[in-house]
Design a protein around this motif. Structure first.
Motif, mmCIF file in Angstrom:
data_model
loop_
_atom_site.group_PDB
_atom_site.id
_atom_site.type_symbol
_atom_site.label_atom_id
_atom_site.label_comp_id
_atom_site.label_asym_id
_atom_site.label_seq_id
_atom_site.Cartn_x
_atom_site.Cartn_y
_atom_site.Cartn_z
ATOM 1 N N MET A 1 52.449 67.762 -35.994
ATOM 2 C CA MET A 1 52.640 67.719 -34.555
ATOM 3 C C MET A 1 51.302 67.515 -33.844
ATOM 4 O O MET A 1 51.144 66.642 -32.994
ATOM 5 N N PHE B 1 59.667 71.808 -37.394
ATOM 6 C CA PHE B 1 60.244 71.332 -36.150
ATOM 7 C C PHE B 1 61.278 70.242 -36.408
ATOM 8 O O PHE B 1 61.055 69.334 -37.207
ATOM 9 N N VAL B 2 62.370 70.321 -35.702
ATOM 10 C CA VAL B 2 63.394 69.282 -35.773
ATOM 11 C C VAL B 2 63.399 68.483 -34.469
ATOM 12 O O VAL B 2 63.524 67.265 -34.480
ATOM 13 N N GLU C 1 47.237 60.586 -27.599
ATOM 14 C CA GLU C 1 46.182 60.752 -26.602
ATOM 15 C C GLU C 1 45.217 59.570 -26.640
ATOM 16 O O GLU C 1 44.814 59.042 -25.601
ATOM 17 N N PRO D 1 62.262 67.359 -41.118
ATOM 18 C CA PRO D 1 61.520 68.178 -40.149
ATOM 19 C C PRO D 1 60.012 68.087 -40.397
ATOM 20 O O PRO D 1 59.580 67.804 -41.509
ATOM 21 N N PHE D 2 59.239 68.322 -39.333
ATOM 22 C CA PHE D 2 57.791 68.153 -39.450
ATOM 23 C C PHE D 2 57.066 69.468 -39.131
ATOM 24 O O PHE D 2 57.583 70.337 -38.447
ATOM 25 N N SER D 3 55.829 69.548 -39.640
ATOM 26 C CA SER D 3 55.079 70.801 -39.504
ATOM 27 C C SER D 3 54.277 70.828 -38.204
ATOM 28 O O SER D 3 54.103 69.802 -37.545
ATOM 29 N N ARG D 4 53.740 72.014 -37.876
ATOM 30 C CA ARG D 4 52.948 72.153 -36.668
ATOM 31 C C ARG D 4 51.663 71.333 -36.763
ATOM 32 O O ARG D 4 51.172 70.784 -35.782
ATOM 33 N N GLU E 1 55.595 64.381 -20.703
ATOM 34 C CA GLU E 1 56.789 64.464 -21.547
ATOM 35 C C GLU E 1 56.380 64.356 -23.004
ATOM 36 O O GLU E 1 55.538 63.525 -23.364
ATOM 37 N N ILE E 2 57.001 65.179 -23.826
ATOM 38 C CA ILE E 2 56.862 65.041 -25.271
ATOM 39 C C ILE E 2 58.266 65.090 -25.843
ATOM 40 O O ILE E 2 58.995 66.058 -25.606
ATOM 41 N N GLN E 3 58.678 64.054 -26.525
ATOM 42 C CA GLN E 3 59.999 64.060 -27.148
ATOM 43 C C GLN E 3 59.838 63.700 -28.603
ATOM 44 O O GLN E 3 59.732 62.526 -28.960
ATOM 45 N N GLY E 4 59.825 64.734 -29.441
ATOM 46 C CA GLY E 4 59.635 64.501 -30.865
ATOM 47 C C GLY E 4 60.917 64.760 -31.613
ATOM 48 O O GLY E 4 61.588 65.757 -31.376
ATOM 49 N N THR E 5 61.263 63.853 -32.504
ATOM 50 C CA THR E 5 62.523 63.946 -33.230
ATOM 51 C C THR E 5 62.291 63.710 -34.708
ATOM 52 O O THR E 5 61.697 62.704 -35.092
ATOM 53 N N ALA E 6 62.782 64.659 -35.520
ATOM 54 C CA ALA E 6 62.735 64.447 -36.958
ATOM 55 C C ALA E 6 63.922 63.590 -37.333
ATOM 56 O O ALA E 6 65.045 64.066 -37.351
ATOM 57 N N PHE F 1 51.126 69.548 -18.218
ATOM 58 C CA PHE F 1 50.600 70.719 -18.919
ATOM 59 C C PHE F 1 49.574 70.300 -19.961
ATOM 60 O O PHE F 1 49.562 69.170 -20.441
ATOM 61 N N GLY G 1 59.644 68.511 -24.366
ATOM 62 C CA GLY G 1 58.907 69.205 -23.323
ATOM 63 C C GLY G 1 58.794 68.350 -22.081
ATOM 64 O O GLY G 1 58.497 67.167 -22.173
ATOM 65 N N PHE H 1 49.952 66.460 -20.476
ATOM 66 C CA PHE H 1 51.251 65.974 -20.943
ATOM 67 C C PHE H 1 52.290 66.004 -19.839
ATOM 68 O O PHE H 1 52.388 66.986 -19.097
ATOM 69 N N LEU I 1 49.955 64.198 -31.635
ATOM 70 C CA LEU I 1 49.551 64.287 -30.234
ATOM 71 C C LEU I 1 48.173 63.662 -30.040
ATOM 72 O O LEU I 1 47.894 63.013 -29.024
ATOM 73 N N LYS I 2 47.283 63.861 -31.033
ATOM 74 C CA LYS I 2 45.945 63.275 -30.929
ATOM 75 C C LYS I 2 46.003 61.751 -30.918
ATOM 76 O O LYS I 2 45.330 61.090 -30.138
ATOM 77 N N ILE J 1 61.450 68.580 -30.400
ATOM 78 C CA ILE J 1 60.655 69.193 -29.339
ATOM 79 C C ILE J 1 60.849 68.327 -28.108
ATOM 80 O O ILE J 1 60.599 67.125 -28.153
#
Lengths: 245, 245, 245, 245, 245, 245
Positions: free
Chosen positions: F214, E197-198, F222, F208-211, F199-204, E209, E202, F197, F218-219, E200
Motif C-alpha cells: 500500500m 487489505f481487500v 505521488e 489481498p495486499f499488505s500495508r 481519493e484513494i480507491q484500492g482494490t485487490a 488528507f 478513502g 490525498f 502511494l509513493k 480501501i
C-alpha cells in the motif's frame, strides 16, 4: 391493373365519419380501403414550456396502432416501455404537417392534441392519419371559434396526404400494404389545397431513383391529394366557410 | 329512476358485432350504452416459459384505452413508459376470468392473446371487456377447432361480467361513469352461464357495507349477467354448439 | 386437520411488535405464523396534487418483498426497473382499505405513507400487511394528535384482514403458502371492527364457486377478523382510547 | 452573400481524416465547417434475427451528440433513459442510406455497425454523418475483402448527402446552424455518385413550397453532392478501386 | 468522548443472529449499534454468461434500504424505476470483497447471490453488510459442502469491514450517521482475517488528507476489523473448521 | 521493462489541448498514451434543489465512452436505457474530486457541468478524465472571473490523478489496458498539487495486499501526479495566476 383491381393512378375508396367519439372536441373515423384510423382533436388550455408567454398556440400529434391492426400481432409500445423510432417519426410528421396550415398566432395560448389510433392497417396509415386529422382539427378549431367568438378560423389552407411508389417498375398512387412491402421506391407527400408541398419523404427501398421518376411521382401525388381535398371539402363545407379558391 | 332513465336493475343496451377486425382470429366490437370496446383474440403457436412441454395452452389479456376515450384526455401509457397499476389489475382480471371457463389442457401448446381496447369509456370498461372478449375467444377457438379437427370446443361454460354498486344509498346494476364516480360501494362480478362466481371484487369507496347489502348486490349482478349470457347465446348459437343446459 | 395441525377455522399465531424502527412515526413487526412483515407509517407535510387546497389528508401504501422472503429468490423490482402488476394491486388494496376507516378531512393537508416490507413470506402477505399497518397508522396518528392537540383521533373504526379459501373441497381460514398454492378458490377479506366489509376479492383459481360457498367463506373470514381485531385492541388500548363499542 | 461569406451554392470546407480510432475496422473524423463528427464502422460476425440463415449481411447505424456539441448543453440520452424521436429518425436515415449502395447479399452473414458521434454541431450533422460514414464503411468492407479474399467490394455506388433550404426567400446549399434555424424550407438529400436519389426529406418549416422551388433545391443538392463525392474519391482512390464511371 | 459515549477507537456493539430467514441457504441479522441489516445467501445452479463452461463459480451482491431505514423516508428504487449510483457502488463493493476470499474455482458452476437489506440505517451500512454477508456466505458454502461432499470449504480467509474517518480533526473508528455526516474524511476498509487489505476507499469530503493521517486511519481500521473477525470466529467456530492461523 | 517499453515508474506521454470545443466555457482534449478524452466545462446559472438559497455553487460530472472507444464495441447506455454501475461510480468520483479543490462558496449560485467523453480507451480513463477536467474547469472559472470581476479564482489547489497497480508481482505506475486487465491490485489515486490525498480507491482484484505494498503504491502515485501537475502548470500558467507554492 393492380392486384385489387385499381388503376395505377387510382385512390382506394375514402370514407370519413365526423363526431365519432362523443367527448372529443373533434373526432373522425377515416377509412382508405382497409386502412382505418380514429383521429381525435383535444383542446388543452396550456402550451409547452417553450411557448409560455408567447400568446401563440401549439398543435402536437400522437400515433399508435392497436396490437391487432396488423396481420401479425404487434407488441404494445406501453408493454415495451418505449415508443419505437417509426412511431416517433410518424407523430412528428403529423404534427409538423398540421402546424404548417394553421396560423398558430391566432389560436391563443392553447394546445391541440391530435391522436391518431390505427384500428386496422393496410398501408398508408400515416398519410391517412394526416388527411383525417385535418378534419378533426378543423372541427376542434370551429368549436373554439364559437366559444371564443373568433372572427375567422385560423386555418390557412386545406391539407391532405397520400403515398406514391414504384412497384415492379411501375409508378402507383396510394399503395396498400401488399404493394408497399414490395416497393422499390416509397414516397409520402403532404400537400395543401392550393397545391403546395408541405412534406416530401422519398426513400429508395431497394434501388435509387432518377430525377425523372421523382417528377412523375410528385404528379401522381398531386392528383390523389387533389381528390382527397375535394372529399374533405364536401364533408366540411356544409357547415364551414373556408376560403374556397 | 336513474339519470339516464333506467331502472335500478336495468342493463344499458348491449350491442355486439363480430368479425370487426379482418386479420384477427376472433374480434368483436361491443357497446354497453356509451362504453365501446374492441376485443380481439390472436392465436400464437407457443406458450410462456412456465408451460413449455406441458402440452397445455394459455390465455392472456391486455387492456388499454385510447387517450380520448375519457372525458379528459389521458396520457398514453407508451408515452409514460409504463403501465399503470389500474391497467395491470384489469388485464390480470380479464385473463384469469377467461381461463376459468376454458379447458387449457385441450388447447394444445398455444397462447391466445386477448386485446381489449376501449374506444369510448362510460363506466364498466373492464366488465364489458370480459363479456366481449368471451365471444372473440370462442370465435378464435372455433377457428382452431376447424383447423385442427378437434371434436369439441374446449369451452366449459359461458362467461359474462357486470358491475353493481350502491349510489346515494340505492343498489344499482351496470353503473355508467357518472354513477360510478359517486358510488359508495363498487362491485365487479364475473359469472358463468351456469350461475357460478368466477370473480367478485367489492370495494367500499366511501363507507363499509353490510353482509345484507353484499347479498343484494350479488343478486342484482346475477340478474344482469343472466341477461348478458342470453345475448351472447343469441349471437353465437347460430353457428356454434355449446352445451346449452 | 390441516398439514400444520390447525383446524379449518383456526388462525395462525399472531404476534405484533410496536416501535420496531426507531425513526418512523409508527412501526410494527407483525408475524402471522411464518409470514413476517415490517409496517411503517411516515408523516409527510404535503398532499398529492389532486388534494392541494382541499384541507384534506391522504394515506397511501407501498409494498415489497425482500428477494429471499420467498422459497425461490425473486428478482428485485428495482433491478427490473418496474413494479409488477401483483405489487400494484396489493399496494392499491392496502391504501384503499386504510383510507376507508380514517376521516381524511380531519387529518389536515398531510400524507401518511405506509410501507409494508415482507421479510418472510408464507401466504397472506397482503392481509397481514393490512392488519399490521393499521397499528402503525394509529401510532402515527396518535403522534400527530399529540403534536397538533387534536381532540380525537380521526379513526372511524378498527380494521383487519384475512384470507379464506377452498382447498381440496374444504373451506379454510388464513391460508399458508402451501394451501394457497393448491386452492380452488382464494378470497381476501378486509373488515372493520364493527363487522362491515371494506374489500372482498374472491377468485376462482381453478373452478367457479357457488353462492352458498361464498356465504360460508365470508362467515369464516368474519370469525378470523374478529379475533385479529381483539388482538389489535389488546395491543393498542393500554395507551389509546378508540371508541370501543 | 451569406453571413459566413459563402455564396448561395457553396459548400463549407470539407475535411476527412481516415483511421482516426485505432481499434475500429473503419473510422473517420469528418469536418464540414464547424460541424465535426467521428464515424466508426464495426464488424460483428452475426446478423439480426430476421436475417438468420439468409446468407445476407446487414448495416445499421447509431447517432449521438456529445452534450456540449451544441451551443446550449443538451442532456445525455443515457441520463434521460431513452432516445429522442430526432435521434431515432436520424439513425434510421443513415442506416437506410448506406444499405442502398451496398450489395448486402455479398457481405456474408455479418453486421456492420456505423456509429456517428457529433463532437461539435453547426448544422447538417445528419448529412455530414452520411458522407463520413460512407468512407468508414468502405474501409471496413475493404478490410473484410482482404480477410476473406473477396474478388470485389460489395459497393454499388458512391454515396454522399447535403442539406439545402430556403432562407429569407433565397435557396441555399449546405445550411449552417444559424441559417437552418431560420429556414422556411429545409431539405436533406442523399444521392449516389451516379446522380440518383436515395433519400429526399423536404419539410416546410414555416411555409409550403412550390414544385418549382422543389426542382431548384434538388439541383443545388446535386451540385453539392457531386463535389462531396469528388472529395471522397480523392481520399479513397489511392488505395481502392471503385468503378469510377 | 464521542457523542454516544464511545472512545475514538471503539466499535459500536455488534450482534449477529444466524438462520434469520428460514428458506435462505445462509442468512444473518447483523446489528452494529443502531445499524441493522438482513443478509441472505442464495445458491443458484448457474453462472453468468461470461463464466459458462469455465467450471468456476460466482458471487454477486445486491443491496437496498427499506424506505424508512433512514431518518427521512427515501423513495424506493423500484418506484423510481432505476438503481441509484450509490447503490451500484455499494453492491459492486460487497460482491468484489466477498469474491476475494473465496476460491471460485472450487465452487463448481453455481452462483451465490448475497442480498443485503438495511432495516435501519445509522452509518456504516456497507461495511456492516460485508461483515454480516461473510457469515451468510460461509453458511451457504457449508451447506453446499455437505450436499456435495466437498473435502473443505472454498474459503481462503476471514473477511470483515469497518469505516474510519476524521471528524472535527479527530480520527474515529466506526462512524455512526451523525459523525459520518460531518466527517472531513471518510474511509471504508475491507480486510482479511490475516490482516491484508481487500478494499480501501478513502474520500476527502471537505479537505484533502495527508499521508500521515492515511496511515493512522488504516491502523484504526485494522484494530476494529481484528475485533470483528474475532466476533465472527466465535459465532462460526462451534460448527465450522476454518484455518485458524 | 513494460510491454510498451516504459519503466515501472514512468507515465505515458501526456498531451493536453485547450479550447477544443468552440461553444464550451472550458474544453480540453487530453491524451495519456492511447487514452483520449474530451473534457468540457459548462456553466449553468442555477444549482440543484438542495443548494437553492445557499449562495453556494456546485460542480457535477458526467462520463461516457463512445461505443468504439474500446477494443470490442460496447452498447450505448442510451440504447440500454440506463447508466451502468461503473459509469455511476466514475462520474461520482470525478465530481467529488473536483469539488474538493474549489471553494464552492465563492462561485455564486451556479453549477459547472463537467462532461468527460472517452474517444479512445486504453486504461486509466477515469484518472485521465480528472486530470483533463481540472484544466477545463479552471478555464470555465477564469471566464466567470472575468465576467463577474471576481478578485480571484475560487480554486484552492491543483488536482490530478493516476492509477497504480501490481502486475505479475511488480508495482507499476499508470497502467495501460493490457496491464490493467491482468493486475492483482488496482488503485486509483487523486491528489492535490500540494501533495495531499483527495481519493484513494484500492482494490485487490485477485489477491489481498499488505500495508507495505500500500505504502509503495502511494509513493508511485505521488511521483506520477507530481509530474502531471507540472504539465498542468506549464499549460495554464501563461495566462493564469494560481498560487504556486
Amino acid at each position: 391493373m393492380r392486384f385489387d383491381g385499381r388503376k395505377a393512378e387510382e385512390l382506394r375508396p375514402v370514407k370519413i365519419s365526423r363526431g365519432y367519439i362523443k367527448n372529443a372536441e373533434g373526432s373522425v373515423f377515416i377509412e382508405m380501403g382497409d386502412t382505418k384510423v380514429i383521429c381525435t382533436a383535444t383542446v388543452e388550455e396550456k402550451v409547452p414550456p417553450f411557448l409560455k408567454g408567447s400568446s401563440q398556440g401549439w398543435i402536437t400529434a400522437e400515433y399508435a396502432m392497436l396490437p391487432r391492426a396488423t396481420q401479425v400481432r404487434t407488441i404494445r409500445e406501453s408493454a415495451k416501455g418505449r415508443i419505437t423510432g417509426r412511431t416517433h417519426e410518424i407523430q412528428r410528421l403529423i404534427g409538423r404537417s398540421l402546424r404548417s396550415v394553421v396560423d398558430l398566432s391566432k389560436m391563443g395560448e392553447r394546445t391541440i392534441y391530435i391522436d391518431c389510433d390505427v384500428i386496422q392497417a393496410d398501408g398508408g396509415t400515416r398519410t391517412t392519419s394526416i388527411t383525417g386529422s385535418f378534419i378533426a382539427l378543423v372541427d376542434a378549431l370551429t368549436k373554439l371559434k364559437k366559444d371564443h367568438k373568433w372572427k375567422e378560423l385560423p386555418i390557412l389552407d386545406w391539407l391532405a396526404a397520400t403515398s406514391v411508389g414504384k412497384v415492379n417498375g411501375e409508378l402507383l398512387l396510394d399503395l396498400c400494404y401488399q404493394e408497399d412491402s414490395q416497393a422499390e421506391v416509397d414516397m409520402n407527400v403532404v400537400m395543401t389545397g392550393s397545391g403546395k408541398f408541405v412534406e416530401i419523404q422519398g426513400t429508395a427501398e431497394s434501388e435509387p431513383f432518377s430525377r425523372e421518376e421523382m417528377a412523375q411521382m410528385l404528379k401522381l401525388a398531386e392528383k390523389g391529394i387533389g381528390q382527397l381535398v375535394r372529399t374533405q371539402r364536401k364533408i366540411l363545407l356544409s357547415d364551414l366557410c373556408l376560403s374556397d379558391s
